[in-house]
Write an enzyme that holds these catalytic residues in place. Sequence first.
Site: not given
Length: 391
Positions: A150, A205
Amino acid sequence: MKRTLVLTAFVLIGFAATPLLALDNGLARTPPMGWNSWNKFACNVSEDLIRGAADSIVRNGMKEAGYEYVVIDDCWQVSRDVEGNIVPDAKRFPSGMKALGDYIHSKGLKFGIYSDAGRGTCQNRPGSRGYEYQDARQYAAWGVDYLKYDWCNHDTQDSQSSYETMRDALAKSGRPIVFSICEWGSTKPWLWAGSVGNLWRSTGDILDKWDGKEKWGGNGVVQILDLQDGIESYAGPGHWNDPDMLEVGNGGMTDTEYQSHFSLWCLMAAPLMAGNDLEHMSDATKTTLTNKEVIAVDQDAAGIQAKRVRKAGGLEVWVKQMSDGSRAVGLLNRTGVEAEINVAWTELGYPDRLSASVRDLWAHANVGTHKGTYAAKVASHGVMVIRVTPE
Ligand code: GLA
């Protein structure tokens, strides 16, 4: 002769849409398939949950349909010890990560884990910055096969070189590990990540919504879809655009919308990471996630991502060229009412006069031989997926 060579090279380079150097780890030749804990369980991860997910994948037909990687997302890690080793949450993972990996492997599945290129993860657990080689060695010792990496808390770090450091650390670990880059499309990773990772998130997202946008970067299915238009040529075997994990079965969309979400991801040659509660899923969710004819579109060996060839008044046509010369076609109805959508062979790159057989991949039925065009009624928010094969 020399001039021809130079010219040929120039033409090839000029037209090569995919990165010239793809990551050379031999992995993810087709888009990775599996399950990830985040979309449904967020920080509520434990070894019981992960073992249960592995058991379900075997029991419910998902393994047979191709799902392979069982990935623990954020929150499995709590600190570093005095030697800098990453420390898993001992309350939630009392048997340890090696035992969990062994269990997943004993089911014929693969083990995935999550970290972050910055100083902390998105849930403020320790990130891997400065510990890349140590972490990669640790993952290899645990039997990790897949790393999602990430981009939170990256401060002033450069994205490409940060991900290259972990790519090199994984290579040095000696274990084949799929490298999943998750920097949300912020620095256009499709332009640089082909030689760095096996897949890269191309957007913020996903939301469990058909249509919607959040200020923090969350996107509904159709928003994500629109962001893929134009980057399809960067995908190919070993290096994929990743429009984020599946929300199928998480409750925020209708069964029709989930079927459409899944259809579009398969047309886009997207990684298929289920993100729902596998132990308690409806028959409709299971039918969607395990449709082998639609999965075969996603997993086609040529690895060509679908292109949008028409967008008119909420009705769209997406076309994916398949390795056998056929075309997988998605007829998408974004409007609020049922509508007829047609597709012309010329939009598929076929001559008008060609006879082709058409198969409906959700109905599992041949719907005849057609010349020049095909039309069908598509439900509101529905996607009809057909395969058009020249006769
Ligand atoms: C980011 C990622 C998500 C998930 C969370 C975990 O938002 O994009 O997919 O991994 O972090 O904290």
